[in-house]
Write an enzyme that holds these catalytic residues in place. Sequence first.
Site, mmCIF file in Angstrom:
data_model
loop_
_atom_site.group_PDB
_atom_site.id
_atom_site.type_symbol
_atom_site.label_atom_id
_atom_site.label_comp_id
_atom_site.label_asym_id
_atom_site.label_seq_id
_atom_site.Cartn_x
_atom_site.Cartn_y
_atom_site.Cartn_z
ATOM 1 N N HIS A 97 25.946 7.676 87.929
ATOM 2 C CA HIS A 97 24.925 7.249 86.982
ATOM 3 C C HIS A 97 24.244 8.424 86.312
ATOM 4 O O HIS A 97 23.819 8.334 85.167
ATOM 5 C CB HIS A 97 23.916 6.332 87.670
ATOM 6 C CG HIS A 97 24.454 4.956 87.833
ATOM 7 N ND1 HIS A 97 24.293 4.219 88.963
ATOM 8 C CD2 HIS A 97 25.196 4.210 87.001
ATOM 9 C CE1 HIS A 97 24.901 3.057 88.817
ATOM 10 N NE2 HIS A 97 25.458 3.037 87.632
ATOM 11 N N ARG A 124 36.225 -1.280 75.167
ATOM 12 C CA ARG A 124 36.924 -1.332 76.458
ATOM 13 C C ARG A 124 36.150 -2.243 77.419
ATOM 14 O O ARG A 124 35.196 -1.801 78.069
ATOM 15 C CB ARG A 124 37.003 0.057 77.078
ATOM 16 C CG ARG A 124 37.855 1.071 76.341
ATOM 17 C CD ARG A 124 37.825 2.390 77.111
ATOM 18 N NE ARG A 124 38.860 3.303 76.718
ATOM 19 C CZ ARG A 124 38.676 4.318 75.860
ATOM 20 N NH1 ARG A 124 37.499 4.508 75.306
ATOM 21 N NH2 ARG A 124 39.680 5.125 75.569
ATOM 22 N N ARG A 134 39.211 -5.230 73.495
ATOM 23 C CA ARG A 134 40.416 -5.185 74.327
ATOM 24 C C ARG A 134 40.146 -5.919 75.637
ATOM 25 O O ARG A 134 39.103 -5.701 76.267
ATOM 26 C CB ARG A 134 40.801 -3.727 74.621
ATOM 27 C CG ARG A 134 42.108 -3.629 75.390
ATOM 28 C CD ARG A 134 42.558 -2.196 75.533
ATOM 29 N NE ARG A 134 41.736 -1.462 76.472
ATOM 30 C CZ ARG A 134 41.874 -0.165 76.703
ATOM 31 N NH1 ARG A 134 42.789 0.532 76.068
ATOM 32 N NH2 ARG A 134 41.102 0.443 77.579
ATOM 33 N N GLU A 177 51.251 1.667 73.831
ATOM 34 C CA GLU A 177 50.987 2.813 74.704
ATOM 35 C C GLU A 177 52.122 3.043 75.694
ATOM 36 O O GLU A 177 52.048 3.904 76.556
ATOM 37 C CB GLU A 177 49.630 2.685 75.408
ATOM 38 C CG GLU A 177 49.307 1.326 75.969
ATOM 39 C CD GLU A 177 47.855 1.196 76.438
ATOM 40 O OE1 GLU A 177 47.100 2.172 76.406
ATOM 41 O OE2 GLU A 177 47.498 0.085 76.866
ATOM 42 N N ASN A 201 46.447 8.189 74.565
ATOM 43 C CA ASN A 201 46.144 8.709 75.908
ATOM 44 C C ASN A 201 47.241 8.304 76.877
ATOM 45 O O ASN A 201 47.712 9.108 77.685
ATOM 46 C CB ASN A 201 44.812 8.148 76.431
ATOM 47 C CG ASN A 201 43.663 8.418 75.489
ATOM 48 O OD1 ASN A 201 43.794 9.257 74.615
ATOM 49 N ND2 ASN A 201 42.568 7.706 75.645
ATOM 50 N N ASP A 202 47.633 7.043 76.803
ATOM 51 C CA ASP A 202 48.698 6.581 77.687
ATOM 52 C C ASP A 202 50.083 6.849 77.117
ATOM 53 O O ASP A 202 51.012 7.156 77.855
ATOM 54 C CB ASP A 202 48.543 5.084 77.974
ATOM 55 C CG ASP A 202 47.524 4.848 79.062
ATOM 56 O OD1 ASP A 202 47.642 5.501 80.110
ATOM 57 O OD2 ASP A 202 46.601 4.056 78.855
ATOM 58 N N ARG A 232 48.331 11.466 83.279
ATOM 59 C CA ARG A 232 47.201 11.928 82.470
ATOM 60 C C ARG A 232 46.029 12.408 83.313
ATOM 61 O O ARG A 232 45.121 13.077 82.817
ATOM 62 C CB ARG A 232 46.742 10.823 81.490
ATOM 63 C CG ARG A 232 46.072 9.651 82.136
ATOM 64 C CD ARG A 232 45.897 8.495 81.156
ATOM 65 N NE ARG A 232 44.540 8.356 80.653
ATOM 66 C CZ ARG A 232 44.107 7.321 79.948
ATOM 67 N NH1 ARG A 232 44.940 6.332 79.620
ATOM 68 N NH2 ARG A 232 42.875 7.246 79.534
ATOM 69 N N CYS A 246 43.937 4.603 68.457
ATOM 70 C CA CYS A 246 42.633 4.661 69.114
ATOM 71 C C CYS A 246 42.582 5.588 70.320
ATOM 72 O O CYS A 246 41.641 5.557 71.091
ATOM 73 C CB CYS A 246 42.169 3.263 69.514
ATOM 74 S SG CYS A 246 43.192 2.506 70.775
HETATM 75 C C1 PEP Z 1 44.831 4.988 75.259
HETATM 76 O O1 PEP Z 1 45.619 4.842 76.198
HETATM 77 O O2 PEP Z 1 44.998 5.820 74.341
HETATM 78 C C2 PEP Z 1 43.615 4.158 75.177
HETATM 79 C C3 PEP Z 1 42.833 4.162 74.119
HETATM 80 O O3 PEP Z 1 43.312 3.427 76.264
HETATM 81 P P1 PEP Z 1 42.596 4.018 77.567
HETATM 82 O O4 PEP Z 1 42.247 5.467 77.331
HETATM 83 O O5 PEP Z 1 41.414 3.163 77.785
HETATM 84 O O6 PEP Z 1 43.653 3.847 78.615
HETATM 85 MG MG MG Z 2 45.425 3.155 77.508
#
Ligand code: PEP
Ligand code: MG
Length: 585
Positions: free
Chosen positions: A198, A306, A342, A435, A458-459, A469, A506
Amino acid sequence: MKEIELLLNESDNWIKGIPAAPGIFTGKFHLFVKEEVHIEEQEITDVEEALRSFNDAIERSKYELSKIFALAKEKMGEKRAEIFEAQIMILEDPIVLDEIRTRIRKERRDPAVIVAEEFDKFIVMLKRSDDIYFKERAFDIEDIKNRILRNISRKRWVSRIENDVAVAGVNLTAADTILFSRCNVRGYITEEGGLTSHAAIIARSLNIPAVLGAHSLIERLNEDCCEIIIDGYNGFIIFDPDSRQKQFYDNKAHILEKVNSELAGLKDISSSTIDGVKISLLANIDVTDELLIAEANGAEGIGLYRTEQIIEETGEFPDENFQTRLYFDITEKSYPKNVTIRVFDLGGDKTRLFHKTEYNPFLGLRGIRFLLSNKELFKGQIRSLLKASFNNNLNILLPMISAFEEIEETKQLIKECEEELGLTHRKYKLGIMIEVPSAADLIPCLGDEVDFLSVGTNDLIQYSLAVDRANDEVAYLYQEFNPSFLRVLKRIADNAAEASLPLSLCGEMGADPRAIPLLLGLGYRFLSASPSGIPLMKKIILSVKISDCEILAQDALACKSTAAVETLVDKFFIDHGITIPKDFV
Ligand code: PEP
Ligand code: MG
């Protein structure tokens, strides 16, 4: 290696922790040593008096927390302040309180001892959890326990300190963090705690730089240290900085201030390239209150909300009514801008409720796979979304799609929910995250199946390059400029255009200013990123021509190595006279 790392390598007056909230602070610190609560068991002669003392302590603790709750609401907004509402609820929980009262009566023992024993049961259980979220919550329960014990012994804690200093401690509770903020605290540093603590969440909401989880912090501060630098971007804490280090950070802070004020001026300017191609900039948010920050940074809508973050923060599934209110609120507040919500992306390294131990959680029951194997729960979220879709600005996004059947099965569930609710007209759009590499190849079959696509880099990087990751050991291979990965991005953009499906991106790559010309050149026109990244993204977009970006992308796609792509990108920035504050974005 970053410039700052080269400079720091020359001395050892620094440590590294987790960069939990961005910003730079140079100045004095207050070492916060929380008074230990010692219990010396007192003999009980009058049970009624002991119960009164316990009840008074609960009332006093509730009063203190209600004050903190009000302060938190004012500083961080309703949603984030709920941390404290939850603590008050524990103090009102009849099961916990009655058990303590029964034991005081039956065992005729000091209430302080019984309170400690009862709360320690929860604390031990939470600390044993494999889930980092639950481990962090143990600190919250410990805080409540100590608050009651202090009130039983009728002591006060000091939360007023000198203004404009940083606060250092072994650990900071949510209440400490918010109370100290009254004294215009300029930074937080701790030995324990991580990104989901927190203290971290509050520091980010309040825009105060923070570095947490910095081992040996207190020992180093006790070595006659007078002044510190906190680098909340890179996670460094520097003790008694030398003149070069100070100059480096003064300079960076100065540049940042200038960049930030220049960027603030771009808020109302449309984000188009020099040759007039419009690029839409959207915001990724985790809680509703961030809508204001998104708005303040000029976001043209919400590209990713999210929802699993609700579970990360509360540790439980929100019920259907709560979800409906939340989703309705966000679509209503955003109207007429669009909002992409999402559905829960649980599993992997995120909250793992009802999950068995998995050897490969990232390849396991994650995202849509988890939801399709917990259909009632999924249907609850779908119904809430449908009920919140009346503003006509809702996009529903499915995470971690890897097979066509997952889309079919989800659409069937949506249909069932629509029938249950008696809905005949569709007021939302349905999209999937790209992803997983197999989803990229599904796009040509999706023209009539979904309404839009959103690339989660990201994924997608981790699944395309087989690089976890979250694993430091292989972080050097997690490369957004890897030419093989760029080819995946290109294939997605081409497939989407061919299938006439709107496409956005995104993942964090969209917020990396160095990646923007490449992404534009590859064909991306909708980028969604953390709200604070939007102004800098806009500055880059305003400085480039699409035709130049396309040449850059073509050259990059022909490269053999990541290093070669990086050289091309650096040259592009130099040739176009675009500077970015390198280490701090
Ligand atoms: C991603 O995978 O790029 C994404 C936006 O989702 P998250 O980072 O929440 O897994
Ligand atoms: Mg993702």
